[in-house]
Design a protein around this motif. Structure first.
Motif, PDB file in Angstrom:
ATOM      1  N   GLU A  73       0.936  -1.226   0.229  1.00  0.00           N
ATOM      2  CA  GLU A  73      -0.163   0.603   0.372  1.00  0.00           C
ATOM      3  C   GLU A  73       0.641   0.981   0.014  1.00  0.00           C
ATOM      4  O   GLU A  73       0.390   2.032  -1.001  1.00  0.00           O
ATOM      5  CB  GLU A  73      -1.335  -0.091   1.304  1.00  0.00           C
ATOM      6  N   GLU A  74       1.503   1.068   0.331  1.00  0.00           N
ATOM      7  CA  GLU A  74       2.916   2.655   0.817  1.00  0.00           C
ATOM      8  C   GLU A  74       3.516   2.199  -0.005  1.00  0.00           C
ATOM      9  O   GLU A  74       3.120   3.730  -0.738  1.00  0.00           O
ATOM     10  CB  GLU A  74       3.516   2.546   2.368  1.00  0.00           C
ATOM     11  N   GLN A  75       3.723   1.605  -0.780  1.00  0.00           N
ATOM     12  CA  GLN A  75       4.223   1.517  -2.585  1.00  0.00           C
ATOM     13  C   GLN A  75       3.462   2.097  -3.118  1.00  0.00           C
ATOM     14  O   GLN A  75       4.410   2.753  -4.488  1.00  0.00           O
ATOM     15  CB  GLN A  75       5.224   0.556  -2.666  1.00  0.00           C
ATOM     16  N   TRP A  76       2.667   1.823  -3.787  1.00  0.00           N
ATOM     17  CA  TRP A  76       1.800   1.947  -4.546  1.00  0.00           C
ATOM     18  C   TRP A  76       0.838   3.179  -4.301  1.00  0.00           C
ATOM     19  O   TRP A  76       0.693   4.318  -5.145  1.00  0.00           O
ATOM     20  CB  TRP A  76       1.077   1.092  -4.996  1.00  0.00           C
ATOM     21  N   LEU A  77       0.105   3.668  -3.013  1.00  0.00           N
ATOM     22  CA  LEU A  77      -0.694   4.627  -3.275  1.00  0.00           C
ATOM     23  C   LEU A  77       0.051   5.784  -2.214  1.00  0.00           C
ATOM     24  O   LEU A  77      -0.102   7.217  -2.950  1.00  0.00           O
ATOM     25  CB  LEU A  77      -1.860   4.537  -2.325  1.00  0.00           C
ATOM     26  N   LEU A  78       1.237   6.020  -1.411  1.00  0.00           N
ATOM     27  CA  LEU A  78       2.028   6.656  -1.397  1.00  0.00           C
ATOM     28  C   LEU A  78       2.900   6.813  -2.443  1.00  0.00           C
ATOM     29  O   LEU A  78       2.947   8.459  -2.852  1.00  0.00           O
ATOM     30  CB  LEU A  78       2.557   6.707   0.284  1.00  0.00           C
ATOM     31  N   ARG A  79       4.398   6.294  -2.307  1.00  0.00           N
ATOM     32  CA  ARG A  79       4.697   6.874  -3.502  1.00  0.00           C
ATOM     33  C   ARG A  79       4.531   6.708  -4.782  1.00  0.00           C
ATOM     34  O   ARG A  79       5.429   8.073  -5.272  1.00  0.00           O
ATOM     35  CB  ARG A  79       5.770   5.475  -3.483  1.00  0.00           C
ATOM     36  N   VAL A  81       1.588   6.725  -6.669  1.00  0.00           N
ATOM     37  CA  VAL A  81       0.227   7.649  -6.408  1.00  0.00           C
ATOM     38  C   VAL A  81       0.586   8.889  -6.068  1.00  0.00           C
ATOM     39  O   VAL A  81       0.842  10.298  -6.589  1.00  0.00           O
ATOM     40  CB  VAL A  81      -0.794   6.996  -6.492  1.00  0.00           C
ATOM     41  N   ALA A  82       1.091   8.671  -4.593  1.00  0.00           N
ATOM     42  CA  ALA A  82       1.591  10.753  -4.801  1.00  0.00           C
ATOM     43  C   ALA A  82       2.698  10.967  -4.742  1.00  0.00           C
ATOM     44  O   ALA A  82       2.979  12.010  -3.504  1.00  0.00           O
ATOM     45  CB  ALA A  82       0.587  10.509  -2.935  1.00  0.00           C
ATOM     46  N   GLY A  83       3.472  10.668  -4.529  1.00  0.00           N
ATOM     47  CA  GLY A  83       5.682  11.232  -4.711  1.00  0.00           C
ATOM     48  C   GLY A  83       5.604  11.295  -3.648  1.00  0.00           C
ATOM     49  O   GLY A  83       6.749  11.420  -2.921  1.00  0.00           O
ATOM     50  N   GLN A  84       5.462  10.818  -2.315  1.00  0.00           N
ATOM     51  CA  GLN A  84       5.766  10.403  -1.227  1.00  0.00           C
ATOM     52  C   GLN A  84       6.755  10.022  -1.064  1.00  0.00           C
ATOM     53  O   GLN A  84       7.358   8.842  -1.027  1.00  0.00           O
ATOM     54  CB  GLN A  84       4.625   9.753  -0.221  1.00  0.00           C
ATOM     55  N   GLU A  85       7.592  10.526   0.431  1.00  0.00           N
ATOM     56  CA  GLU A  85       8.500   9.214   0.134  1.00  0.00           C
ATOM     57  C   GLU A  85       8.973   8.309   1.382  1.00  0.00           C
ATOM     58  O   GLU A  85       7.263   8.475   2.130  1.00  0.00           O
ATOM     59  CB  GLU A  85      10.161  10.261   1.759  1.00  0.00           C
ATOM     60  N   ALA A  86       9.776   7.084   1.132  1.00  0.00           N
ATOM     61  CA  ALA A  86      10.075   5.781   1.958  1.00  0.00           C
ATOM     62  C   ALA A  86       9.673   6.697   3.420  1.00  0.00           C
ATOM     63  O   ALA A  86       9.647   7.015   3.743  1.00  0.00           O
ATOM     64  CB  ALA A  86      10.805   4.915   1.572  1.00  0.00           C
ATOM     65  N   ILE A  87       8.494   5.719   3.866  1.00  0.00           N
ATOM     66  CA  ILE A  87       8.096   5.923   5.745  1.00  0.00           C
ATOM     67  C   ILE A  87       9.220   5.119   6.218  1.00  0.00           C
ATOM     68  O   ILE A  87       9.867   5.382   6.968  1.00  0.00           O
ATOM     69  CB  ILE A  87       7.194   4.752   6.016  1.00  0.00           C
ATOM     70  N   ARG A  88       9.232   3.840   5.756  1.00  0.00           N
ATOM     71  CA  ARG A  88      10.675   2.694   6.143  1.00  0.00           C
ATOM     72  C   ARG A  88      11.764   2.048   4.739  1.00  0.00           C
ATOM     73  O   ARG A  88      11.198   0.748   5.073  1.00  0.00           O
ATOM     74  CB  ARG A  88      10.043   1.951   7.754  1.00  0.00           C
ATOM     75  N   PRO A  89      11.935   2.695   4.391  1.00  0.00           N
ATOM     76  CA  PRO A  89      12.521   2.348   2.954  1.00  0.00           C
ATOM     77  C   PRO A  89      13.638   0.750   3.535  1.00  0.00           C
ATOM     78  O   PRO A  89      13.836  -0.405   2.432  1.00  0.00           O
ATOM     79  CB  PRO A  89      13.558   3.581   2.632  1.00  0.00           C
ATOM     80  N   GLU A  90      14.060   0.925   4.502  1.00  0.00           N
ATOM     81  CA  GLU A  90      14.667  -0.440   5.109  1.00  0.00           C
ATOM     82  C   GLU A  90      13.890  -1.555   5.425  1.00  0.00           C
ATOM     83  O   GLU A  90      14.833  -2.973   4.699  1.00  0.00           O
ATOM     84  CB  GLU A  90      16.061  -0.544   6.632  1.00  0.00           C
ATOM     85  N   ILE A  91      12.882  -1.911   5.074  1.00  0.00           N
ATOM     86  CA  ILE A  91      12.173  -2.556   5.201  1.00  0.00           C
ATOM     87  C   ILE A  91      11.015  -3.481   3.570  1.00  0.00           C
ATOM     88  O   ILE A  91      10.798  -4.721   3.802  1.00  0.00           O
ATOM     89  CB  ILE A  91      10.883  -2.883   6.577  1.00  0.00           C
ATOM     90  N   ASP A  92      11.566  -2.795   2.809  1.00  0.00           N
ATOM     91  CA  ASP A  92      11.060  -3.488   1.350  1.00  0.00           C
ATOM     92  C   ASP A  92      11.156  -4.520   1.369  1.00  0.00           C
ATOM     93  O   ASP A  92      11.217  -5.473   0.740  1.00  0.00           O
ATOM     94  CB  ASP A  92      11.624  -1.578   0.155  1.00  0.00           C
ATOM     95  N   SER A  93      12.911  -4.594   1.343  1.00  0.00           N
ATOM     96  CA  SER A  93      13.221  -6.092   0.311  1.00  0.00           C
ATOM     97  C   SER A  93      12.701  -7.216   1.525  1.00  0.00           C
ATOM     98  O   SER A  93      12.510  -8.169   0.923  1.00  0.00           O
ATOM     99  CB  SER A  93      14.812  -6.150   0.808  1.00  0.00           C
ATOM    100  N   LEU A  94      12.599  -6.833   2.999  1.00  0.00           N
ATOM    101  CA  LEU A  94      12.080  -7.734   3.770  1.00  0.00           C
ATOM    102  C   LEU A  94      10.442  -8.191   3.100  1.00  0.00           C
ATOM    103  O   LEU A  94      10.394  -9.308   3.606  1.00  0.00           O
ATOM    104  CB  LEU A  94      11.571  -7.966   5.523  1.00  0.00           C
ATOM    105  N   TYR A  95       9.998  -7.519   2.542  1.00  0.00           N
ATOM    106  CA  TYR A  95       7.946  -7.851   2.403  1.00  0.00           C
ATOM    107  C   TYR A  95       8.202  -7.630   0.417  1.00  0.00           C
ATOM    108  O   TYR A  95       6.927  -8.053   0.460  1.00  0.00           O
ATOM    109  CB  TYR A  95       7.629  -6.824   2.827  1.00  0.00           C
ATOM    110  N   ASP A  96       9.398  -7.869   0.339  1.00  0.00           N
ATOM    111  CA  ASP A  96       9.037  -8.680  -1.779  1.00  0.00           C
ATOM    112  C   ASP A  96       9.027  -9.616  -1.249  1.00  0.00           C
ATOM    113  O   ASP A  96       9.677 -10.681  -1.222  1.00  0.00           O
ATOM    114  CB  ASP A  96      10.927  -7.295  -1.540  1.00  0.00           C
ATOM    115  N   ALA A  97       7.779 -10.061  -1.726  1.00  0.00           N
ATOM    116  CA  ALA A  97       7.497 -12.101  -1.840  1.00  0.00           C
ATOM    117  C   ALA A  97       8.213 -12.180  -2.576  1.00  0.00           C
ATOM    118  O   ALA A  97       8.293 -13.833  -2.832  1.00  0.00           O
ATOM    119  CB  ALA A  97       6.276 -11.716  -2.728  1.00  0.00           C
ATOM    120  N   PHE A  98       9.242 -11.740  -4.157  1.00  0.00           N
ATOM    121  CA  PHE A  98      10.283 -12.390  -4.687  1.00  0.00           C
ATOM    122  C   PHE A  98      11.071 -12.733  -4.168  1.00  0.00           C
ATOM    123  O   PHE A  98      12.655 -13.452  -4.878  1.00  0.00           O
ATOM    124  CB  PHE A  98       9.505 -11.465  -6.173  1.00  0.00           C
TER     125      PHE A  98
END
Ligand code: FE2
Length: 454
Positions: A73-79, A81-98
Motif C-alpha cells: 500500500e505504501e509503495q503504490w498509494l503513497l509513493r 500515486v502521491a510521490g511521497q518519500e518511503a516511511i521505512r525504506p529499510e523494510i522494503d526487501s523484507l516484504y518483497d515476495a520475490f
C-alpha cells in the motif's frame, strides 16, 4: 480455437464528472475499509506468538502478510500515486515476495506484531488522505481509481492467504462464522448444455480488472455440457471408494507420480474414522457433509476424478462462457446473474461463512442457462494453463502476472467463500501449481457435445 482482439470494447475517458469521481472515491474507501476490517480480524483473533509462528512451510507467518499488506500500500498509494518519500525504506526487501520465498520468511528480522500493526495503520491513515484529494484520471494508475482498487484487492487476496494459514494452523478454534442457510436438496438437471460459437472472453472495460483479465477478445468454443453444480463430497467419496487413488489409468503420468510420492488417499484435512470420513475445518473436526462441494483437492485429483467419471475438466474459456455468456443477447455479463455487483443472495463470498454452501445453493446467482455456484463457494480448477490473452500488456508491473505465465500453473476460476467480492468477477483469473490443495479449491466437470449437436 481462434482469438482476436476486440477493438471497439475499450473506451478510456480522461474526462469525468464530479459525481463519477465521488462514486469512485466512495467505492475505493468502502473497499479499503472492508479489507482492513478483515485483516484486523485475522490478525487479532490469535496472540503474538501465533502471529510470528510459521504454521506451514507453504505459508508466511501471519505477521509477514500484515506488514506486506502495508508495504504494498505504501509503495503504490503513497509513493507511486502521491510521490511521497518511503516511511521505512529499510523494510522494503523484507516484504518483497520475490526476494524471499515463504519458507525463509520466519527467519527474517520482521517487524513485531505491534510494529506491523502500527506500520500498516500509519500507511492506511496517509493513504486515506491521498484518496480524499485524488483525481481519478490522467494516468493509467489513477484512472477510475485503479491503484486503490488494486490495493484493496491485494489486501483481500492476502486475507484469503491468511485464512488458509488459519486453516492449516493446529490448535483451538480462533475464527467462527454462521453456516450458510439450509439448501433444499438440488433436484434439477445434473448438467447444462452450453451452445457452441464465439463469445467475448476477458474485459477491457471493468475498471479494476487486473492485467491478466485483459483485453476482451472473441473466443470460439465448441458446444459442451457442464455440471450444474460443483462436484460434491458424496460424489468424490464414490471415486475414493471405487479405488480411484489406486488406479493409474485415471491419472496423468505426472499426477500418478505425485499421488504415489505424496501418498494421497483423500482430500487434504480428511481422515477416515471407521465407516465415515471426518475433516478438520478451522480447528473443528466434523463429519464430511455429503452435499457440500468438495474442497482442498489438487488439480491432479480433480483431473483424475473427471476421467473416472467419464468426463473432463472444463477449459478456462468454457468455464467463462458458462459463467458470462447470455444466449438471449449474445453479450458477456460481468457475473452469471448479470452486471450487478454480488449480494449475499447471489453467492457465498467474503468470508461471511467459513465453508461452501451445499450444492444447488444460490439460485439467484445462477447463469441464464441455469449453471449454479460459479461464483463463490469453491475455486474451480480448469483444464487450462495460465497464459496471456492476445494483446496482453503487463500492468502495473511484470511480477503481477507475466512471470507466472506458462504450463507450470493451472487456472482456477470463480472465487470461494474466502474471496471478497472486490476480488471476484466473471473474468477474474487465479492460478496455482497442480499439486496445491491447501487453497480453497474444488471443481466441476464437463464433456464435449459436438457429436450430439452437429
Ligand atoms: Fe502480495
Amino acid at each position: 480455437m481462434t482469438a482476436e482482439t476486440v477493438s471497439d470494447a475499450e473506451t478510456v475517458s480522461d474526462s469525468e464528472t464530479v459525481s463519477d469521481a465521488e462514486a469512485v472515491r466512495e467505492r475505493a474507501l468502502a473497499s479499503l475499509v472492508t479489507a482492513r476490517e478483515r485483516t484486523t480480524l485475522l490478525t487479532t483473533c490469535v496472540d503474538g506468538p501465533e502471529l510470528t509462528a510459521q504454521h506451514s512451510p507453504l505459508m508466511s507467518p501471519l505477521v509477514w502478510d500484515l506488514a506486506h499488506i502495508g508495504n504494498q500500500e505504501e509503495q503504490w498509494l503513497l509513493r507511486a500515486v502521491a510521490g511521497q518519500e518511503a516511511i521505512r525504506p529499510e523494510i522494503d526487501s523484507l516484504y518483497d515476495a520475490f526476494e524471499h520465498p515463504r519458507a525463509e520468511r520466519p527467519s527474517l528480522p520482521l517487524l513485531s506484531p505491534k510494529e506491523a500493526h502500527r506500520y500498516a495503520a500509519e500507511v492506511r491513515g496517509r493513504a486515506l488522505d491521498v484518496l480524499e484529494k485524488a483525481a481519478f484520471h490522467g494516468t493509467r494508475l489513477t484512472e477510475a481509481g485503479f491503484a486503490f482498487g488494486m490495493i484493496a484487492q491485494h489486501e483481500q487476496q492476502h486475507d484469503e492467504t491468511m485464512l488458509i494459514t488459519h486453516q492449516l494452523r493446529r490448535g483451538p478454534q480462533a475464527l467462527t462464522a454462521p453456516d450458510p442457510g439450509p439448501v433444499p436438496l438440488f433436484t434439477g438437471p445434473a448438467e447444462v448444455l452450453v451452445p457452441g460459437g464465439p463469445f467475448t472472453m476477458g474485459t477491457s472495460t471493468e475498471p479494476w480488472a487486473l492485467d491478466n483479465e485483459r483485453p476482451a477478445h472473441r473466443r470460439e468454443v465448441a458446444p459442451f455440457w457442464i455440471d450444474t453444480t460443483p462436484v460434491t463430497n458424496a460424489a468424490y467419496q464414490a471415486f475414493i471408494e471405487d479405488g480411484g487413488y489406486d488406479e493409474p489409468r485415471w491419472w496423468t503420468a505426472a499426477g500418478w507420480a505425485h499421488v504415489r510420492r505424496a501418498s494421497l488417499t483423500a482430500p487434504l484435512f480428511w481422515r477416515r474414522d471407521g465407516g465415515q470420513w471426518l475433516r478438520r475445518r478451522f480447528g473443528v473436526t466434523e463429519v464430511v457433509p455429503p452435499d457440500e462441494p468438495v474442497l482442498h483437492v489438487c488439480w491432479y485429483e480433480a483431473d483424475a476424478y473427471a476421467r473416472w467419471a467419464g468426463r473432463r475438466l472444463p477449459t478456462e474459456a468454457e468455464w467463462e462462457k458458462a459463467a458470462r455468456h447470455d444466449p438471449a443477447t449474445g453479450r458477456s455479463t460481468r457475473y452469471p446473474w448479470g452486471d450487478a455487483d454480488p449480494t449475499p443472495e447471489h453467492a457465498n463470498l467474503g468470508q461471511r461463512h467459513l465453508r461452501p454452501a451445499p450444492a444447488g445453493g444460490y439460485p439467484a446467482g445462477a447463469s441464464p442457462l441455469g449453471v449454479r455456484q460459479l461464483i463463490g463457494d469453491v475455486w474451480e480448477w480448469t483444464a487450462s494453463d495460465f497464459l496471456p490473452y492476445p494483446g496482453f500488456r503487463a500492468f502495473p508491473y511484470k511480477e503481477y502476472s507475466e512471470v507466472f505465465f506458462g504450463p507450470e500453473y493451472k487456472v482456477l476460476r470463480g472465487g470461494s467463500f474466502a474471496v471478497d467480492p472486490v476480488a471476484c468477477r466473471g473474468t477474474f483469473r487465479n492460478w496455482d501449481h497442480p499439486i496445491r490443495r491447501q487453497i480453497f479449491s474444488g471443481f466441476r466437470t464437463a464433456r464435449d457435445a459436438s457429436r450430439e449437436t452437429s
